[in-house]
Structure formats: structure tokens, C-alpha cells
Enzyme design. Structure first.
Site, PDB file in Angstrom:
ATOM      1  N   ASN A  87       0.816  -1.213   0.000  1.00  0.00           N
ATOM      2  CA  ASN A  87       0.000   0.000   0.000  1.00  0.00           C
ATOM      3  C   ASN A  87       0.849   1.262   0.000  1.00  0.00           C
ATOM      4  O   ASN A  87       1.935   1.299   0.573  1.00  0.00           O
ATOM      5  CB  ASN A  87      -0.926   0.006   1.216  1.00  0.00           C
ATOM      6  CG  ASN A  87      -1.920  -1.137   1.163  1.00  0.00           C
ATOM      7  OD1 ASN A  87      -2.108  -1.730   0.101  1.00  0.00           O
ATOM      8  ND2 ASN A  87      -2.523  -1.462   2.278  1.00  0.00           N
ATOM      9  N   ASP A  89      -0.626   4.065   1.124  1.00  0.00           N
ATOM     10  CA  ASP A  89      -1.161   4.897   2.210  1.00  0.00           C
ATOM     11  C   ASP A  89      -0.258   4.799   3.446  1.00  0.00           C
ATOM     12  O   ASP A  89       0.711   4.033   3.456  1.00  0.00           O
ATOM     13  CB  ASP A  89      -2.620   4.499   2.539  1.00  0.00           C
ATOM     14  CG  ASP A  89      -2.744   3.086   3.118  1.00  0.00           C
ATOM     15  OD1 ASP A  89      -2.045   2.784   4.089  1.00  0.00           O
ATOM     16  OD2 ASP A  89      -3.553   2.285   2.594  1.00  0.00           O
ATOM     17  N   HIS A 104       5.790  -0.544  -2.745  1.00  0.00           N
ATOM     18  CA  HIS A 104       5.369   0.200  -3.941  1.00  0.00           C
ATOM     19  C   HIS A 104       5.370   1.711  -3.747  1.00  0.00           C
ATOM     20  O   HIS A 104       4.673   2.427  -4.457  1.00  0.00           O
ATOM     21  CB  HIS A 104       3.973  -0.287  -4.379  1.00  0.00           C
ATOM     22  CG  HIS A 104       3.981  -1.710  -4.838  1.00  0.00           C
ATOM     23  ND1 HIS A 104       2.856  -2.498  -4.885  1.00  0.00           N
ATOM     24  CD2 HIS A 104       5.010  -2.491  -5.274  1.00  0.00           C
ATOM     25  CE1 HIS A 104       3.193  -3.706  -5.330  1.00  0.00           C
ATOM     26  NE2 HIS A 104       4.484  -3.737  -5.562  1.00  0.00           N
ATOM     27  N   GLY A 169      -5.284  -9.261   2.854  1.00  0.00           N
ATOM     28  CA  GLY A 169      -5.923  -8.368   1.884  1.00  0.00           C
ATOM     29  C   GLY A 169      -5.147  -8.100   0.619  1.00  0.00           C
ATOM     30  O   GLY A 169      -4.997  -6.957   0.216  1.00  0.00           O
ATOM     31  N   THR A 170      -4.661  -9.166   0.008  1.00  0.00           N
ATOM     32  CA  THR A 170      -3.986  -8.972  -1.276  1.00  0.00           C
ATOM     33  C   THR A 170      -4.408 -10.053  -2.251  1.00  0.00           C
ATOM     34  O   THR A 170      -4.587 -11.206  -1.873  1.00  0.00           O
ATOM     35  CB  THR A 170      -2.442  -8.940  -1.133  1.00  0.00           C
ATOM     36  OG1 THR A 170      -1.858  -8.977  -2.446  1.00  0.00           O
ATOM     37  CG2 THR A 170      -1.900 -10.087  -0.309  1.00  0.00           C
ATOM     38  N   SER A 171      -4.573  -9.644  -3.521  1.00  0.00           N
ATOM     39  CA  SER A 171      -5.016 -10.578  -4.549  1.00  0.00           C
ATOM     40  C   SER A 171      -3.858 -11.456  -5.024  1.00  0.00           C
ATOM     41  O   SER A 171      -4.071 -12.362  -5.835  1.00  0.00           O
ATOM     42  CB  SER A 171      -5.581  -9.802  -5.736  1.00  0.00           C
ATOM     43  OG  SER A 171      -4.594  -8.926  -6.237  1.00  0.00           O
TER      44      SER A 171
HETATM   45  N1  LIG Z   1      -4.503   1.533   0.071  1.00  0.00           N
HETATM   46  C1  LIG Z   1      -3.601   1.623  -0.918  1.00  0.00           C
HETATM   47  O1  LIG Z   1      -2.484   2.099  -0.710  1.00  0.00           O
HETATM   48  C2  LIG Z   1      -3.943   1.078  -2.301  1.00  0.00           C
HETATM   49  C3  LIG Z   1      -5.269   1.009  -2.738  1.00  0.00           C
HETATM   50  C4  LIG Z   1      -5.521   0.493  -4.036  1.00  0.00           C
HETATM   51  C5  LIG Z   1      -4.469   0.045  -4.838  1.00  0.00           C
HETATM   52  N2  LIG Z   1      -3.184   0.122  -4.365  1.00  0.00           N
HETATM   53  C6  LIG Z   1      -2.080  -0.403  -5.242  1.00  0.00           C
HETATM   54  O2  LIG Z   1      -2.574  -1.363  -6.158  1.00  0.00           O
HETATM   55  C7  LIG Z   1      -1.902  -2.636  -6.079  1.00  0.00           C
HETATM   56  C8  LIG Z   1      -2.996  -3.665  -5.837  1.00  0.00           C
HETATM   57  O3  LIG Z   1      -2.563  -4.947  -5.359  1.00  0.00           O
HETATM   58  P1  LIG Z   1      -3.188  -5.568  -3.998  1.00  0.00           P
HETATM   59  O4  LIG Z   1      -3.012  -7.051  -4.053  1.00  0.00           O
HETATM   60  O5  LIG Z   1      -2.668  -4.816  -2.842  1.00  0.00           O
HETATM   61  O6  LIG Z   1      -4.725  -5.245  -4.056  1.00  0.00           O
HETATM   62  P2  LIG Z   1      -5.847  -5.762  -5.013  1.00  0.00           P
HETATM   63  O7  LIG Z   1      -6.795  -4.628  -5.208  1.00  0.00           O
HETATM   64  O8  LIG Z   1      -5.298  -6.443  -6.212  1.00  0.00           O
HETATM   65  O9  LIG Z   1      -6.584  -6.869  -4.136  1.00  0.00           O
HETATM   66  C9  LIG Z   1      -7.313  -6.499  -2.994  1.00  0.00           C
HETATM   67  C10 LIG Z   1      -7.552  -7.717  -2.151  1.00  0.00           C
HETATM   68  O10 LIG Z   1      -8.149  -7.272  -0.947  1.00  0.00           O
HETATM   69  C11 LIG Z   1      -9.212  -8.149  -0.637  1.00  0.00           C
HETATM   70  N3  LIG Z   1     -10.149  -7.431   0.228  1.00  0.00           N
HETATM   71  C12 LIG Z   1     -11.182  -6.627  -0.098  1.00  0.00           C
HETATM   72  N4  LIG Z   1     -11.797  -6.154   0.989  1.00  0.00           N
HETATM   73  C13 LIG Z   1     -11.122  -6.659   2.049  1.00  0.00           C
HETATM   74  C14 LIG Z   1     -11.261  -6.539   3.462  1.00  0.00           C
HETATM   75  N5  LIG Z   1     -12.230  -5.785   4.009  1.00  0.00           N
HETATM   76  N6  LIG Z   1     -10.388  -7.198   4.268  1.00  0.00           N
HETATM   77  C15 LIG Z   1      -9.400  -7.976   3.736  1.00  0.00           C
HETATM   78  N7  LIG Z   1      -9.227  -8.134   2.404  1.00  0.00           N
HETATM   79  C16 LIG Z   1     -10.074  -7.476   1.575  1.00  0.00           C
HETATM   80  C17 LIG Z   1      -9.772  -8.604  -1.962  1.00  0.00           C
HETATM   81  O11 LIG Z   1     -10.464  -9.841  -1.824  1.00  0.00           O
HETATM   82  C18 LIG Z   1      -8.495  -8.744  -2.805  1.00  0.00           C
HETATM   83  O12 LIG Z   1      -7.930 -10.030  -2.696  1.00  0.00           O
HETATM   84  C19 LIG Z   1      -0.948  -2.529  -4.930  1.00  0.00           C
HETATM   85  O13 LIG Z   1       0.313  -2.748  -5.402  1.00  0.00           O
HETATM   86  C20 LIG Z   1      -1.058  -1.089  -4.399  1.00  0.00           C
HETATM   87  O14 LIG Z   1       0.165  -0.392  -4.583  1.00  0.00           O
HETATM   88  C21 LIG Z   1      -2.916   0.639  -3.126  1.00  0.00           C
END
Ligand SMILES: NC(=O)c1ccc[n+]([C@@H]2O[C@H](COP(=O)([O-])OP(=O)(O)OC[C@H]3O[C@@H](n4cnc5c(N)ncnc54)[C@H](O)[C@@H]3O)[C@@H](O)[C@H]2O)c1
Length: 228
Positions: A87, A89, A104, A169-171
């Protein structure tokens, strides 16, 4: 103290009000990721990219760490905890976690487009004409698709030393981050918390198919009890 390594993704911040990326049909806040998170997108439209991250940075002022971020801080009572987050954030830091590696990048940092090691703290908006000391445009300090992940090496090192691994919480679709799982020592307990888990349960990998805000505090409570 045993060492717990925690790999977090956008899902841990979802309940704080920050949208994940893949839950919204592969769009990041309505944008194709290649538009806002690739060197090509930056070449094509710097204003759009700057505006996108300005909005994300402003949003940080309106959200707070949720029970999952806070529980990970609690874990430090009895464990050496290292968080490796995808993340951008700052919710782990605001929950008080001591050791946080941002794979990242970070919304609240910017860097020079001339010298990638020239990184500055940044609070407000970043606009065209904001220059580094070399009179070159500053850009968000975020790793875009296709770019190197300089923090991967320290992240691998820490994962190799883990006694317990938590993944939250990561895909598991963004590499090289997703590959970290394979650097964990064989046979250590691995816990995966995600309502739509991307991996299968094995003898050493236990899945909690639930939201971070409930799953993480429950697991943290168990781990703290185990260590007493
Ligand atoms: N908060 C942030 O900083 C933020 C937000 C969006 C995207 N990103 C960027 O996009 C990329 C996305 O990859 P990723 O794998 O982190 O995210 P992703 O969006 O690919 O996957 C999100 C995952 O979170 C799960 N999820 C959804 N709600 C949830 C909850 N309440 N509790 C637990 N899990 C939950 C989903 O099932 C999914 O597997 C990252 O590299 C990141 O840099 C960052």
C-alpha cells in the site's frame, strides 16, 4: 522474541474507506492502471497522473487506521513484527507500527525525475512546475507497473528470517510482491486473511476467509495468547 512478517495489500485499508484496486473490475478509482500507474501513462499525460495521486494524498486526511492496522501494532507486545506493505497509504504508520517497508512507494513522498534517489517528504498537492534541486519535475514516489521494486531485496531478506508469516488483503497478482510467500522458510505457519483468498489451504497455510477488521484482531489475539 519470535519474528512475525506481515505482507499487506489494498484489502487491509478497504474498511478505512480506501478502495482496493481489483475489487472494482481492474480499475483504480475509475482509471485503467496503465493510465495512472505506468511510465507510459506519465509520458502521455502528466497532469492526469499528478491529479490522480493528489486526490489519493488528500484522501489520506479523511481516513483512519481500522482495527486490523491497530491489531498489528498490538502484536509488537510479544513479537518482533515487520510489515511489508504494497500500500501507498500511511495507515500502518498511523496505527503505530514500528517497522514498515513500502514495496510500492508512499503517497506522502515524491521524487526527482532526474535522480530517483532524490526523495522528498510531501504533504500537499504536487503540480507541474514543482521541481527538484536539479530543476527537473518531481513525480509521485510510487512504483509503477514495469518499474523496478528497490525495496524487494530487504523484503526478501526479512521474509527469509520469519518464524510466522501473515498475509492480509492482497489478490497476490502483483509481482514481484506476490512471490514473497515463496521466500518464507519451509514449514513455518502462514496465515492468509482475505474474504476472497487467492491461495489454497495447505498443512502449513491456514486461510481465514473474512474481512481484515475482524480476522486480524482475532488472529492477533490467538498469537498473543500462544506467546504467553
Ligand atoms: N490503500 C492503498 O495504498 C492502495 C489502494 C488500491 C491500490 N493500491 C495499489 O494497487 C496494487 C494492488 O494490489 P493488492 O493485491 O494490494 O490489491 P488488489 O486490489 O489487487 O486486491 C485487494 C484484495 O483485498 C481483498 N479485500 C477486499 N476487501 C477486504 C477486506 N475488508 N479485508 C481484507 N481483504 C479485503 C480482496 O479480496 C483482494 O484479494 C498494490 O500494489 C497497491 O500499490 C494501493
Amino acid at each position: 522474541m519470535k519474528k512475525i512478517v506481515v505482507l499487506t495489500g489494498a484489502g487491509i485499508s478497504a474498511e478505512s474507506g480506501i478502495n482496493t484496486f481489483r475489487d472494482a473490475d481492474g480499475l483504480w478509482e475509475g482509471h485503467d492502471v496503465m493510465e495512472v500507474a505506468s511510465p507510459m501513462g506519465w509520458e502521455r499525460n502528466q497532469e492526469l497522473v499528478l491529479d490522480f495521486y493528489n486526490k489519493r494524498r488528500r484522501q489520506l486526511q479523511t481516513v483512519d487506521p481500522n482495527p486490523a492496522h491497530k491489531a498489528l501494532k498490538e502484536l509488537e507486545k510479544n513479537y518482533e513484527v515487520h510489515i511489508i506493505t504494497q500500500n501507498v497509504d500511511d495507515l500502518h504508520e498511523r496505527a503505530g507500527s514500528k517497522n514498515v517497508i513500502h514495496l510500492h512507494g508512499e503517497l506522502k513522498k515524491v521524487r526527482s525525475t532526474f535522480d530517483e534517489d532524490l526523495v522528498l517528504d510531501w504533504e500537499g498537492d504536487l503540480v507541474a512546475g514543482d521541481f527538484c534541486e536539479h530543476q527537473r519535475q518531481l513525480r509521485p514516489h510510487v512504483v509503477w507497473f514495469g518499474e523496478a521494486v528497490p525495496m524487494m531485496q530487504p523484503a526478501i531478506q526479512i521474509t527469509m528470517e520469519a518464524d510466522i508469516l501473515l498475509i492480509i488483503g492482497t489478490s497476490m497478482q502483483v509481482y514481484p510482491a506476490a512471490g514473497l510467500l515463496h521466500y518464507a522458510p519451509e514449514g513455518i505457519p502462514v496465515y492468509f486473511i482475505d474474504p476472497k483468498p487467492a491461495v489454497k489451504e495447505t498443512r502449513h497455510l491456514k486461510i481465514f476467509s473474512e474481512k481484515a477488521s475482524t480476522g486480524v484482531p482475532k488472529l492477533v489475539k490467538e498469537l498473543l495468547q500462544d506467546s504467553e
